[in-house]
Write a protein that holds these residues in place. Structure first.
Motif, PDB file in Angstrom:
ATOM      1  N   THR A 134       5.882  -1.976  -3.304  1.00 22.93           N
ATOM      2  CA  THR A 134       5.078  -1.595  -2.137  1.00 22.93           C
ATOM      3  C   THR A 134       3.726  -1.115  -2.666  1.00 22.93           C
ATOM      4  O   THR A 134       3.587   0.054  -3.027  1.00 22.93           O
ATOM      5  CB  THR A 134       5.764  -0.474  -1.339  1.00 22.93           C
ATOM      6  OG1 THR A 134       6.150   0.575  -2.249  1.00 22.93           O
ATOM      7  CG2 THR A 134       7.002  -0.979  -0.630  1.00 22.93           C
ATOM      8  N   LYS A 136       0.043   0.270  -3.697  1.00 21.75           N
ATOM      9  CA  LYS A 136      -0.745   1.464  -3.400  1.00 21.75           C
ATOM     10  C   LYS A 136       0.105   2.727  -3.294  1.00 21.75           C
ATOM     11  O   LYS A 136      -0.268   3.689  -2.628  1.00 21.75           O
ATOM     12  CB  LYS A 136      -1.606   1.308  -2.144  1.00 21.75           C
ATOM     13  CG  LYS A 136      -2.398   0.003  -2.050  1.00 21.75           C
ATOM     14  CD  LYS A 136      -2.982  -0.443  -3.370  1.00 21.75           C
ATOM     15  CE  LYS A 136      -3.913   0.577  -4.023  1.00 21.75           C
ATOM     16  NZ  LYS A 136      -4.319   0.184  -5.409  1.00 21.75           N
ATOM     17  N   VAL A 137       1.269   2.741  -3.968  1.00 22.10           N
ATOM     18  CA  VAL A 137       2.083   3.963  -3.999  1.00 22.10           C
ATOM     19  C   VAL A 137       2.581   4.253  -5.422  1.00 22.10           C
ATOM     20  O   VAL A 137       3.637   4.845  -5.611  1.00 22.10           O
ATOM     21  CB  VAL A 137       3.287   3.870  -3.036  1.00 22.10           C
ATOM     22  CG1 VAL A 137       2.829   3.792  -1.604  1.00 22.10           C
ATOM     23  CG2 VAL A 137       4.170   2.689  -3.373  1.00 22.10           C
ATOM     24  N   ARG A 197       4.573   5.913   1.189  1.00 21.06           N
ATOM     25  CA  ARG A 197       3.666   7.042   1.380  1.00 21.06           C
ATOM     26  C   ARG A 197       3.148   6.977   2.819  1.00 21.06           C
ATOM     27  O   ARG A 197       3.417   6.007   3.530  1.00 21.06           O
ATOM     28  CB  ARG A 197       2.506   7.019   0.377  1.00 21.06           C
ATOM     29  CG  ARG A 197       1.449   5.977   0.670  1.00 21.06           C
ATOM     30  CD  ARG A 197       0.414   5.803  -0.421  1.00 21.06           C
ATOM     31  NE  ARG A 197      -0.484   6.944  -0.585  1.00 21.06           N
ATOM     32  CZ  ARG A 197      -1.528   6.951  -1.407  1.00 21.06           C
ATOM     33  NH1 ARG A 197      -1.803   5.863  -2.129  1.00 21.06           N
ATOM     34  NH2 ARG A 197      -2.296   8.014  -1.510  1.00 21.06           N
ATOM     35  N   ARG A 202      -2.123   5.065   2.814  1.00 17.48           N
ATOM     36  CA  ARG A 202      -1.951   3.871   1.971  1.00 17.48           C
ATOM     37  C   ARG A 202      -2.998   2.815   2.311  1.00 17.48           C
ATOM     38  O   ARG A 202      -3.540   2.153   1.408  1.00 17.48           O
ATOM     39  CB  ARG A 202      -0.543   3.307   2.177  1.00 17.48           C
ATOM     40  CG  ARG A 202      -0.332   1.949   1.510  1.00 17.48           C
ATOM     41  CD  ARG A 202       1.080   1.451   1.661  1.00 17.48           C
ATOM     42  NE  ARG A 202       1.163   0.062   1.249  1.00 17.48           N
ATOM     43  CZ  ARG A 202       1.350  -0.959   2.070  1.00 17.48           C
ATOM     44  NH1 ARG A 202       1.505  -0.753   3.368  1.00 17.48           N
ATOM     45  NH2 ARG A 202       1.413  -2.191   1.604  1.00 17.48           N
ATOM     46  N   SER A 205      -6.233   3.737   0.723  1.00 21.17           N
ATOM     47  CA  SER A 205      -6.174   3.460  -0.716  1.00 21.17           C
ATOM     48  C   SER A 205      -6.362   1.973  -0.989  1.00 21.17           C
ATOM     49  O   SER A 205      -7.079   1.582  -1.918  1.00 21.17           O
ATOM     50  CB  SER A 205      -4.831   3.936  -1.282  1.00 21.17           C
ATOM     51  OG  SER A 205      -4.720   3.628  -2.650  1.00 21.17           O
ATOM     52  N   HIS A 270      -1.064  -5.808  -0.134  1.00 25.43           N
ATOM     53  CA  HIS A 270      -1.639  -4.474  -0.329  1.00 25.43           C
ATOM     54  C   HIS A 270      -1.800  -3.719   0.977  1.00 25.43           C
ATOM     55  O   HIS A 270      -2.061  -2.516   0.957  1.00 25.43           O
ATOM     56  CB  HIS A 270      -2.982  -4.594  -1.047  1.00 25.43           C
ATOM     57  CG  HIS A 270      -2.842  -5.141  -2.433  1.00 25.43           C
ATOM     58  ND1 HIS A 270      -2.473  -4.368  -3.506  1.00 25.43           N
ATOM     59  CD2 HIS A 270      -2.989  -6.405  -2.909  1.00 25.43           C
ATOM     60  CE1 HIS A 270      -2.406  -5.126  -4.592  1.00 25.43           C
ATOM     61  NE2 HIS A 270      -2.711  -6.361  -4.252  1.00 25.43           N
ATOM     62  N   TRP A 271      -1.641  -4.401   2.125  1.00 25.61           N
ATOM     63  CA  TRP A 271      -1.798  -3.681   3.388  1.00 25.61           C
ATOM     64  C   TRP A 271      -0.791  -4.069   4.459  1.00 25.61           C
ATOM     65  O   TRP A 271      -0.842  -3.523   5.550  1.00 25.61           O
ATOM     66  CB  TRP A 271      -3.216  -3.862   3.938  1.00 25.61           C
ATOM     67  CG  TRP A 271      -3.693  -5.287   4.038  1.00 25.61           C
ATOM     68  CD1 TRP A 271      -3.352  -6.205   4.992  1.00 25.61           C
ATOM     69  CD2 TRP A 271      -4.611  -5.946   3.152  1.00 25.61           C
ATOM     70  NE1 TRP A 271      -3.995  -7.399   4.753  1.00 25.61           N
ATOM     71  CE2 TRP A 271      -4.786  -7.276   3.625  1.00 25.61           C
ATOM     72  CE3 TRP A 271      -5.320  -5.538   2.000  1.00 25.61           C
ATOM     73  CZ2 TRP A 271      -5.608  -8.189   2.993  1.00 25.61           C
ATOM     74  CZ3 TRP A 271      -6.139  -6.460   1.368  1.00 25.61           C
ATOM     75  CH2 TRP A 271      -6.283  -7.761   1.861  1.00 25.61           C
ATOM     76  N   TYR A 274       5.673  -1.790   5.231  1.00 21.76           N
ATOM     77  CA  TYR A 274       6.826  -1.684   4.338  1.00 21.76           C
ATOM     78  C   TYR A 274       7.964  -2.564   4.852  1.00 21.76           C
ATOM     79  O   TYR A 274       8.723  -3.111   4.051  1.00 21.76           O
ATOM     80  CB  TYR A 274       7.317  -0.235   4.263  1.00 21.76           C
ATOM     81  CG  TYR A 274       6.302   0.749   3.750  1.00 21.76           C
ATOM     82  CD1 TYR A 274       5.638   0.528   2.545  1.00 21.76           C
ATOM     83  CD2 TYR A 274       6.008   1.916   4.447  1.00 21.76           C
ATOM     84  CE1 TYR A 274       4.705   1.426   2.064  1.00 21.76           C
ATOM     85  CE2 TYR A 274       5.078   2.825   3.975  1.00 21.76           C
ATOM     86  CZ  TYR A 274       4.424   2.578   2.785  1.00 21.76           C
ATOM     87  OH  TYR A 274       3.503   3.469   2.307  1.00 21.76           O
ATOM     88  N   HIS A 291       5.900   8.999  -2.089  1.00 23.60           N
ATOM     89  CA  HIS A 291       4.778   9.260  -2.984  1.00 23.60           C
ATOM     90  C   HIS A 291       4.411  10.740  -2.983  1.00 23.60           C
ATOM     91  O   HIS A 291       4.053  11.304  -4.018  1.00 23.60           O
ATOM     92  CB  HIS A 291       3.574   8.420  -2.537  1.00 23.60           C
ATOM     93  CG  HIS A 291       2.405   8.469  -3.462  1.00 23.60           C
ATOM     94  ND1 HIS A 291       1.292   9.241  -3.216  1.00 23.60           N
ATOM     95  CD2 HIS A 291       2.170   7.834  -4.637  1.00 23.60           C
ATOM     96  CE1 HIS A 291       0.420   9.086  -4.190  1.00 23.60           C
ATOM     97  NE2 HIS A 291       0.926   8.234  -5.066  1.00 23.60           N
TER      98      HIS A 291
END
Length: 364
Positions: A134, A136-137, A197, A202, A205, A270-271, A274, A291
Motif C-alpha cells: 500500500t 505511501k505508508v 494510514r 496518504r 504524501s 500510489h493513490w 486500500y 502507520h
C-alpha cells in the motif's frame, strides 16, 4: 530386635523420600506442560503454524463476495490459540469484519481478487509470508525486510536503494506469478499483512512525492500524468502552473475517474484505495498495521510472523509516523466542500474499514 526395628524404619524413610521425589517430578512435568508459553517458538516449529486468527468461511469472506471459483478459501487464516493478539489488533480485525458485512458500504469495501490485487502482494515462501503493498505508508522498509528473508541480501543495510523497487533484481516474487492452485494455497495458509494510514494524509504524501519532489526521478508523473489531470480537471484554463492539489482532488473525487486511470496504468497504485489494492474483505489478513502506531506494530508483526529473531524493522525517525492534522487541514483549506465531499465519498470505505474518523473540516 532394636537393630531390626531401626533398619525397618530407615527403609520406610528411604521409600518415603523416593516417593516424594517421584511425585515432585510428576508434578513438575504437569506444570511444564500446562503452563508452557504459547508464544514460544521452538527450533523445530514450522513458521506456518503462526499464520493463523479467524475462520475464513464463516467470518472474513462474506457470502456476497465476488471471488473467482479458484480463489475460494477453504482453510483457516489465523489460529488464536497460537498467537494472542493485543487488544488493539483484535479490535482492528473485528472492525474490518463488521464493516465488510455492512451491505450499505458493499460497493466501497469489496473488490474482486484480480490480477491487479495479486500484483500488489509480495511473497516470502521460505517463511510463509504475504505482504500487500500500500504505497505511501513506509512500504519500502517492509520490502527490504522481505528481501533479506528471501536471501537476496544478508542484511537490510546491504540493499542498494535502486534495487528495492527493481522487481527483476530484488528477489521478491508477486503472488500473481504463481498458478491458481498455488495462489489459493498461499492465501489460505500464509501469514498475511499490510499497513494503512489516514487516507487523506496518504493522498497528500502521494501528491508531494510524485508531483512536487519526485525524488526517484519518475518523469512520467509530471510530464504525462499531470498534464492529463490538468486538461480534464483544472477550472482556470489560463493558469500555467504545474499540477495543483486542487486538480488532484477533483480528479480523485470524480465518479468517472476510471477512464483516466486506465491510461495511467499501474502508476495509480500510489493513490487508489486500500480496498482496490489489497481486497481486505475478500482476503483474510492476519494483521493490519497502522502507520500512526508503526513503532509498536512493526515489532508485533515480526513476532506474529515468527521472524523477529531473524530481522528487525529499520529504525523509524522520530515523529515521522505521527498524524499531522495541521498539514492535512492546510492542504484542504482552499478546496471546495463539494470536491472534498466527493473525495471522501470515494475513500469512505478506507475510513470506515480501518477506523479513521471523518475529517473535522467536513463536519463543520
Amino acid at each position: 530386635w532394636l537393630i531390626s526395628d531401626n533398619m525397618h524404619h530407615q527403609w520406610l524413610l528411604l521409600a518415603a523420600c523416593f516417593w516424594v521425589i517421584f511425585m515432585f517430578m510428576v508434578a513438575s512435568k504437569f506444570i511444564t506442560l500446562t503452563f508452557k508459553d504459547p508464544d514460544g517458538y521452538g527450533a523445530k516449529q514450522e513458521p506456518l503454524i503462526l499464520t493463523a486468527v479467524t475462520e475464513v468461511e464463516e467470518v472474513h469472506v462474506p457470502e456476497e463476495k465476488h471471488w473467482p471459483e479458484e480463489f475460494q478459501p477453504t482453510g483457516k487464516a489465523f489460529s488464536g490459540n497460537l498467537i494472542r493478539q493485543p487488544l488493539v489488533h483484535m479490535e482492528r480485525l473485528e472492525l474490518l469484519r463488521n464493516v465488510c458485512r455492512d451491505t450499505a458500504l458493499k460497493n466501497l469495501s469489496h473488490t474482486a481478487v484480480s490480477k491487479f490485487v495479486l500484483d500488489r502482494i509480495f511473497v516470502c515462501d521460505k517463511y510463509k509470508i504475504l505482504f500487500c503493498q500500500t504505497p505511501k505508508v513506509g512500504n519500502t522498509q517492509w520490502k527490504k525486510v522481505l528481501i533479506v528473508l528471501n536471501g537476496a541480501f544478508s542484511s537490510i543495510e546491504e540493499i542498494p536503494e535502486n534495487i528495492v523497487h527493481d522487481h527483476e533484481k530484488n528477489g521478491l516474487p508477486r503472488l500473481s506469478s504463481f498458478s491458481d492452485s498455488e495462489i489459493k494455497k498461499r492465501l489460505n495458509l500464509y501469514f498475511k499483512f499490510f499497513i494503512v494510514r489516514d487516507p487523506f494524509e496518504r493522498l497528500i504524501s502521494a501528491f508531494k512525492d510524485k508531483f512536487v519532489h519526485n525524488p526517484r526521478f519518475e518523469p512520467w508523473y509530471r510530464h504525462e500524468i499531470a498534464p492529463g489531470i490538468i486538461r480534464k480537471y483544472r477550472k482556470n484554463r489560463t493558469e500555467t502552473k504545474g499540477l495543483q492539489f486542487e486538480d488532484f482532488v477533483r480528479y480523485l473525487g470524480d465518479p468517472n475517474h476510471r477512464w483516466l486511470d486506465v491510461q495511467f496504468g499501474d502508476h495509480i497504485i500510489h493513490w487508489v484505495t486500500y480496498v482496490e489494492l489489497c481486497a481486505p474483505c475478500e482476503i483474510t489478513y492476519s494483521v493490519i498495521g497502522h502507520h500512526e502506531t508503526l513503532e509498536d506494530d512493526a515489532p508485533y508483526i515480526l513476532k506474529a510472523a515468527g521472524i523477529d529473531h531473524l530481522v528487525s524493522y529499520p529504525t523509524i525517525p522520530p515523529g515521522i509516523t505521527v498524524y499531522n492534522k495541521t498539514k492535512v487541514e492546510r492542504y484542504f483549506s482552499g478546496i471546495s466542500k463539494r470536491d472534498i465531499r466527493r473525495l471522501y465519498a470515494r475513500f469512505e470505505g478506507d475510513f470506515k474499514l480501518f477506523g479513521y474518523r471523518e475529517p473535522d473540516f467536513l463536519l463543520n
